[in-house]
Scaffold this active site. Structure first.
Site, mmCIF file in Angstrom:
data_model
loop_
_atom_site.group_PDB
_atom_site.id
_atom_site.type_symbol
_atom_site.label_atom_id
_atom_site.label_comp_id
_atom_site.label_asym_id
_atom_site.label_seq_id
_atom_site.Cartn_x
_atom_site.Cartn_y
_atom_site.Cartn_z
ATOM 1 N N SER A 120 0.818 -1.219 0.000
ATOM 2 C CA SER A 120 0.000 0.000 0.000
ATOM 3 C C SER A 120 0.848 1.263 0.000
ATOM 4 O O SER A 120 1.946 1.307 0.567
ATOM 5 C CB SER A 120 -0.868 -0.018 1.263
ATOM 6 O OG SER A 120 -1.392 1.261 1.513
ATOM 7 N N TYR A 145 -1.418 -0.725 10.272
ATOM 8 C CA TYR A 145 -1.696 -1.220 8.912
ATOM 9 C C TYR A 145 -0.472 -1.033 8.023
ATOM 10 O O TYR A 145 -0.005 -1.965 7.350
ATOM 11 C CB TYR A 145 -2.893 -0.455 8.336
ATOM 12 C CG TYR A 145 -3.167 -0.731 6.871
ATOM 13 C CD1 TYR A 145 -3.968 -1.800 6.478
ATOM 14 C CD2 TYR A 145 -2.634 0.080 5.873
ATOM 15 C CE1 TYR A 145 -4.231 -2.053 5.134
ATOM 16 C CE2 TYR A 145 -2.886 -0.170 4.527
ATOM 17 C CZ TYR A 145 -3.682 -1.234 4.168
ATOM 18 O OH TYR A 145 -3.929 -1.490 2.836
ATOM 19 N N ASN A 174 -5.176 4.479 -4.101
ATOM 20 C CA ASN A 174 -6.570 4.240 -3.672
ATOM 21 C C ASN A 174 -7.413 3.653 -4.801
ATOM 22 O O ASN A 174 -7.618 4.316 -5.819
ATOM 23 C CB ASN A 174 -7.173 5.534 -3.137
ATOM 24 C CG ASN A 174 -6.541 5.911 -1.808
ATOM 25 O OD1 ASN A 174 -5.329 6.065 -1.720
ATOM 26 N ND2 ASN A 174 -7.349 6.038 -0.775
ATOM 27 N N VAL A 189 -13.414 5.704 0.769
ATOM 28 C CA VAL A 189 -14.203 6.942 0.758
ATOM 29 C C VAL A 189 -15.153 7.028 -0.445
ATOM 30 O O VAL A 189 -16.277 7.508 -0.312
ATOM 31 C CB VAL A 189 -13.263 8.170 0.845
ATOM 32 C CG1 VAL A 189 -12.392 8.322 -0.397
ATOM 33 C CG2 VAL A 189 -14.045 9.436 1.100
HETATM 34 P P1 NAD Z 1 -11.637 -6.080 1.084
HETATM 35 O O1 NAD Z 1 -11.860 -5.894 2.545
HETATM 36 O O2 NAD Z 1 -12.791 -6.001 0.176
HETATM 37 O O3 NAD Z 1 -10.870 -7.448 0.798
HETATM 38 C C1 NAD Z 1 -10.079 -8.122 1.754
HETATM 39 C C2 NAD Z 1 -10.523 -9.572 1.755
HETATM 40 O O4 NAD Z 1 -9.680 -10.299 2.645
HETATM 41 C C3 NAD Z 1 -11.958 -9.748 2.252
HETATM 42 O O5 NAD Z 1 -12.638 -10.626 1.381
HETATM 43 C C4 NAD Z 1 -11.799 -10.352 3.643
HETATM 44 O O6 NAD Z 1 -12.897 -11.154 4.013
HETATM 45 C C5 NAD Z 1 -10.512 -11.115 3.470
HETATM 46 N N1 NAD Z 1 -9.764 -11.300 4.726
HETATM 47 C C6 NAD Z 1 -9.461 -10.356 5.665
HETATM 48 N N2 NAD Z 1 -8.753 -10.916 6.672
HETATM 49 C C7 NAD Z 1 -8.612 -12.228 6.343
HETATM 50 C C8 NAD Z 1 -8.000 -13.311 6.982
HETATM 51 N N3 NAD Z 1 -7.396 -13.179 8.176
HETATM 52 N N4 NAD Z 1 -8.037 -14.531 6.377
HETATM 53 C C9 NAD Z 1 -8.663 -14.689 5.188
HETATM 54 N N5 NAD Z 1 -9.276 -13.694 4.548
HETATM 55 C C10 NAD Z 1 -9.242 -12.476 5.109
HETATM 56 O O7 NAD Z 1 -10.523 -5.008 0.690
HETATM 57 P P2 NAD Z 1 -9.843 -4.689 -0.725
HETATM 58 O O8 NAD Z 1 -9.977 -3.237 -0.917
HETATM 59 O O9 NAD Z 1 -10.312 -5.642 -1.756
HETATM 60 O O10 NAD Z 1 -8.318 -4.977 -0.359
HETATM 61 C C11 NAD Z 1 -7.595 -6.097 -0.871
HETATM 62 C C12 NAD Z 1 -6.126 -5.919 -0.514
HETATM 63 O O11 NAD Z 1 -5.596 -4.759 -1.150
HETATM 64 C C13 NAD Z 1 -5.853 -5.720 0.992
HETATM 65 O O12 NAD Z 1 -4.644 -6.392 1.299
HETATM 66 C C14 NAD Z 1 -5.667 -4.229 1.125
HETATM 67 O O13 NAD Z 1 -4.858 -3.896 2.237
HETATM 68 C C15 NAD Z 1 -4.966 -3.930 -0.185
HETATM 69 N N6 NAD Z 1 -5.084 -2.534 -0.609
HETATM 70 C C16 NAD Z 1 -6.318 -2.023 -0.937
HETATM 71 C C17 NAD Z 1 -6.406 -0.702 -1.366
HETATM 72 C C18 NAD Z 1 -7.729 -0.083 -1.738
HETATM 73 O O14 NAD Z 1 -7.739 1.119 -2.046
HETATM 74 N N7 NAD Z 1 -8.821 -0.808 -1.752
HETATM 75 C C19 NAD Z 1 -5.237 0.082 -1.463
HETATM 76 C C20 NAD Z 1 -4.015 -0.472 -1.074
HETATM 77 C C21 NAD Z 1 -3.943 -1.799 -0.685
HETATM 78 C C1 UD1 Z 2 -7.014 3.464 1.468
HETATM 79 C C2 UD1 Z 2 -7.358 1.992 1.689
HETATM 80 C C3 UD1 Z 2 -6.167 1.277 2.257
HETATM 81 C C4 UD1 Z 2 -4.987 1.527 1.330
HETATM 82 C C5 UD1 Z 2 -4.714 3.013 1.110
HETATM 83 C C6 UD1 Z 2 -3.640 3.237 0.031
HETATM 84 C C7 UD1 Z 2 -9.644 1.311 2.211
HETATM 85 C C8 UD1 Z 2 -10.713 1.233 3.235
HETATM 86 N N1 UD1 Z 2 -8.489 1.861 2.615
HETATM 87 O O1 UD1 Z 2 -6.731 4.108 2.731
HETATM 88 O O2 UD1 Z 2 -6.433 -0.119 2.320
HETATM 89 O O3 UD1 Z 2 -3.834 0.881 1.811
HETATM 90 O O4 UD1 Z 2 -5.908 3.614 0.618
HETATM 91 O O5 UD1 Z 2 -3.480 4.589 -0.239
HETATM 92 O O6 UD1 Z 2 -9.813 0.904 1.088
HETATM 93 N N2 UD1 Z 2 -12.887 10.034 4.487
HETATM 94 C C9 UD1 Z 2 -13.865 10.990 4.696
HETATM 95 N N3 UD1 Z 2 -15.152 10.571 4.912
HETATM 96 C C10 UD1 Z 2 -15.499 9.253 4.927
HETATM 97 C C11 UD1 Z 2 -14.489 8.291 4.708
HETATM 98 C C12 UD1 Z 2 -13.190 8.716 4.488
HETATM 99 O O7 UD1 Z 2 -13.582 12.191 4.703
HETATM 100 O O8 UD1 Z 2 -16.691 8.950 5.133
HETATM 101 C C13 UD1 Z 2 -11.509 10.493 4.230
HETATM 102 C C14 UD1 Z 2 -10.452 9.867 5.113
HETATM 103 O O9 UD1 Z 2 -10.343 10.533 6.351
HETATM 104 C C15 UD1 Z 2 -9.216 10.060 4.227
HETATM 105 C C16 UD1 Z 2 -9.780 9.902 2.810
HETATM 106 O O10 UD1 Z 2 -11.177 10.110 2.906
HETATM 107 O O11 UD1 Z 2 -8.689 11.351 4.365
HETATM 108 C C17 UD1 Z 2 -9.526 8.524 2.214
HETATM 109 O O12 UD1 Z 2 -9.931 7.561 3.170
HETATM 110 P P1 UD1 Z 2 -10.058 5.994 2.820
HETATM 111 O O13 UD1 Z 2 -10.894 5.793 1.626
HETATM 112 O O14 UD1 Z 2 -10.408 5.289 4.085
HETATM 113 O O15 UD1 Z 2 -8.590 5.659 2.308
HETATM 114 P P2 UD1 Z 2 -7.112 5.659 2.900
HETATM 115 O O16 UD1 Z 2 -7.069 5.940 4.372
HETATM 116 O O17 UD1 Z 2 -6.340 6.530 1.977
#
Ligand code: NAD
Ligand code: UD1
Length: 309
Positions: A120, A145, A174, A189
């Site tokens: 991340s 995290y 993101n 968000v």
């Molecule tokens: P998500 O919560 O939709 O997916 C995570 C999945 O992992 C879920 O299906 C959850 O049930 C499963 N999981 C969690 N803990 C587990 C465990 N202990 N054992 C087995 N399964 C488990 O979130 P996502 O956005 O799809 O994120 C996927 C990956 O990408 C994560 O590692 C997250 O940290 C990373 N990531 C996401 C973003 C983003 O913007 N969404 C950005 C950077 C990194």
């Molecule tokens: C997100 C990811 C994280 C990833 C990271 C990489 C999720 C939940 N988090 O974190 O897994 O590693 O990007 O850059 O996918 N906010 C509001 N109102 C809301 C919700 C959020 O203002 O209702 C703000 C938060 O305070 C933050 C911004 O929106 O400033 C983004 O928040 P969020 O989507 O949770 O993402 P990250 O913390 O950047």
């Protein structure tokens, strides 16, 4: 192409289930290991080439069973919420770091080499203030995290040097798109804002809304993940996955308002502790290796997400 499956840990979640669809569409068999904590079985299609193991990456026996017979792994299972890790560092550590270690051990034992890892942008903390962030920017994990993501990168690199693993370490910025679950206050968000805007519910912005994020549409990310899985050779070192475009939350709200023709009330509350102010990827390493032909713009991506395109 062999018929052994690709294992996707966290495959029932947002990113994972979109990747499952893409791999099945290419004829690749898939095995998912997921504890369904935030993921849902309903995110997965019914398909004879898809196997779901409900289990935890923190359980070494379960991970060993899931890895056996696989050709490669995409390791996505983690508690994705930064705030959840602030509230529960020990609980999230089990998923976010011990899970990675269990996977490395299971892969070593089973002789599986390729693993694509979801690190991340959080590993940079606030060191990218105002600039695009290159991979060599000093790391400053501000939360459990981010610390677990960075430590996982180091463990994967240890297994590369010591045991011949082929990790592809991506630092996602993101990500947004369909199936990102909006139901928790700690969800991404965009999923929260679009869901609440559509339902006419008040929206909360933490801080002044001028914080920036580099948002990438799920389809573009999945494309990169598939290419990394199939690549003949991979390099060591991590790679940013973002578009080198900064969007403020206030700009995001304006686009949503434009697309929906209105917006519910928006309330500004104090910024969350540990929250990163600015985040934008220097993506030159990514583009050199996995060029993105026409990445999805914010307006187009939000329209697709809200089914308006
Ligand atoms: P998500 O919560 O939709 O997916 C995570 C999945 O992992 C879920 O299906 C959850 O049930 C499963 N999981 C969690 N803990 C587990 C465990 N202990 N054992 C087995 N399964 C488990 O979130 P996502 O956005 O799809 O994120 C996927 C990956 O990408 C994560 O590692 C997250 O940290 C990373 N990531 C996401 C973003 C983003 O913007 N969404 C950005 C950077 C990194
Ligand atoms: C997100 C990811 C994280 C990833 C990271 C990489 C999720 C939940 N988090 O974190 O897994 O590693 O990007 O850059 O996918 N906010 C509001 N109102 C809301 C919700 C959020 O203002 O209702 C703000 C938060 O305070 C933050 C911004 O929106 O400033 C983004 O928040 P969020 O989507 O949770 O993402 P990250 O913390 O950047």
């Amino acid at each position: 192409m062999t018929d052994s499956p690709v294992l996707i840990t966290g495959g029932a979640g947002f990113i994972g289930s979109n990747l499952v669809d893409a791999l099945l569409a290419r004829g690749v068999a898939v095995r998912v290991l997921d504890n369904l904590s935030t993921g849902k079985q309903g995110n997965l299609p019914r398909n004879p080439r898809l196997e779901l193991i409900v289990g935890d990456v923190a359980d070494p026996g379960c991970v060993r069973k899931a890895v056996r017979g696989c050709r490669a792994v995409v390791h996505l299972a983690a508690v994705a919420s930064v705030q959840a890790s602030v509230n529960d560092p020990v609980g999230t550590h089990k998923s976010n770091l011990i899970g990675t270690l269990n996977l490395c051990e299971a892969m070593r034992e089973a002789g599986v080499h390729r693993v694509v890892y979801a690190s991340s942008a959080a590993v940079y903390g606030n060191n990218g203030e105002g600039e695009s962030i290159g991979e060599d920017t000093p790391k400053a994990p501000l939360t459990p995290y981010a610390a677990d993501k960075l430590a996982s990168e180091h463990y994967l690199d240890f297994y590369r040097r010591q045991h011949g693993l082929e990790p592809v370490i991506f630092r996602f910025f993101n990500v947004y798109g369909p199936r990102q679950d909006p139901s928790s206050p700690y969800s991404g968000v965009i999923s929260i804002f679009t869901e609440r805007a559509r339902q006419g519910l008040p929206i909360t912005v933490f801080g002044d809304g001028e914080q920036t994020r580099d948002f990438i549409y799920i389809g573009d990310l999945v494309d990169v993940l598939v290419r990394a899985l199939m690549a003949g050779q991979v390099e060591s070192g991590a790679m940013n996955v973002g578009l080198n475009r900064a969007t403020t939350l206030n700009q995001l709200l304006v686009i949503i308002q434009d697309l929906l023709g209105g917006l519910p009330s928006v309330e500004y509350q104090p910024a969350r502790s540990g929250d990163i102010r600015h985040s934008r990827a220097d993506n030159s390493r990514l583009l050199a290796r996995y060029p993105l032909s026409e990445p999805t713009g914010m307006r187009e991506g939000l329209a697709k997400l809200m089914d308006l395109s």
